[in-house]
Motif scaffolding. Structure first.
Motif, short mmCIF file in Angstrom:
data_model
loop_
_atom_site.label_atom_id
_atom_site.label_comp_id
_atom_site.label_asym_id
_atom_site.label_seq_id
_atom_site.Cartn_x
_atom_site.Cartn_y
_atom_site.Cartn_z
N ASP A 1 44.51 5.16 35.59
CA ASP A 1 45.03 6.13 36.67
C ASP A 1 46.49 6.08 36.85
O ASP A 1 47.25 7.01 37.11
N GLU A 2 47.01 4.78 37.09
CA GLU A 2 48.18 4.70 37.33
C GLU A 2 49.31 5.41 36.16
O GLU A 2 50.40 6.10 36.62
N THR B 1 52.58 9.66 34.00
CA THR B 1 52.51 10.56 32.69
C THR B 1 52.58 12.31 33.52
O THR B 1 53.34 13.17 33.02
N LEU B 2 51.70 12.36 34.55
CA LEU B 2 51.63 13.54 35.08
C LEU B 2 52.96 13.92 35.87
O LEU B 2 53.72 15.18 35.97
N LEU C 1 48.02 22.93 39.42
CA LEU C 1 47.29 22.12 38.66
C LEU C 1 47.72 20.65 38.90
O LEU C 1 46.93 19.72 39.01
N ALA C 2 49.06 20.38 38.65
CA ALA C 2 49.36 19.29 38.52
C ALA C 2 49.23 18.41 39.88
O ALA C 2 49.07 17.32 40.15
N GLY C 3 49.27 19.11 40.99
CA GLY C 3 48.99 18.56 42.27
C GLY C 3 47.99 18.20 42.50
O GLY C 3 47.58 17.06 43.24
N GLU D 1 43.87 13.42 42.72
CA GLU D 1 42.77 12.98 42.13
C GLU D 1 43.04 11.44 41.58
O GLU D 1 42.48 10.51 41.90
N TYR D 2 44.39 11.28 40.86
CA TYR D 2 44.86 10.20 40.62
C TYR D 2 45.04 9.38 41.67
O TYR D 2 44.76 8.01 41.60
#
Length: 187
Positions: A65-66, A71-72, A84-86, A91-92
């Protein structure tokens, strides 16, 4: 003179018999307790291994997840959909927080299980030392009968007393375990 020697031999043999009975019965009782401790040790070790595996799994999930979040964040710099990225970043971040908490919990659980194993191992060593000294005492008592010597029976009593002392300490939870002896008899 012969009757005195026969009388002494009979007395010696009676003392040897009583010694063997007492030490054997005590050894049998400590054996039951020792076997129960070994079973508890096996359970604690198994649970400890499971807890450490769970900890490692949680740490892997945390790192995945990190890395996903990292990557995001890189993708955000090249202009992907911010909404979408936010959402994905939230979630991450929630997962990262969850796995950080689980990591701490599973590490504490694994350490506690290892401490329980060590505590049980200490008591197991006490019973192992008890068995060793009791066995020596029984063997020396038998040799005393064969050699027809009271002084050897006295040595047998000394060894038996040490064995009973370790066994009693194991039963009541006293801190009696010479480290040098544990090292000598251990692996």
């Amino acid at each position: 003179m012969a009757s005195k020697t026969q009388s002494e031999n009979k007395r010696l043999n009676n003392l040897v018999a009583v010694t063997v009975v007492i030490l054997s019965v005590f050894m049998a009782i400590t054996k039951v307790k020792d076997d129960n401790i070994v079973q508890a040790m096996q359970k604690a070790k198994s649970e400890s291994v499971d807890a450490w595996a769970e900890y490692q799994s949680t740490r892997v999930k945390l790192h995945v997840d990190e890395n996903g979040l990292h990557t995001l964040r890189l993708l955000e710099t090249i202009g992907i959909d911010k909404t979408l990225a936010g959402k994905q970043a939230a979630e991450y971040e929630a997962d990262i927080k969850k796995y950080q908490g689980r990591s701490a919990e599973t590490m504490a659980k694994a350490k506690a299980l290892e401490a329980e194993y060590d505590r049980l191992n200490f008591r197991d060593d006490q019973f192992d030392m008890s068995d060793a000294f009791l066995s020596i005492g029984i063997a020396l008592a038998a040799v005393a009968a064969l050699a027809e010597t009271f002084w050897l029976l006295a040595v047998a009593w000394g060894s038996g007393a040490i064995g009973m002392m370790f066994g009693a300490a194991g039963f009541v939870g006293l801190n009696l375990r010479p480290e040098w002896l544990a090292q000598l008899l251990g692996t």
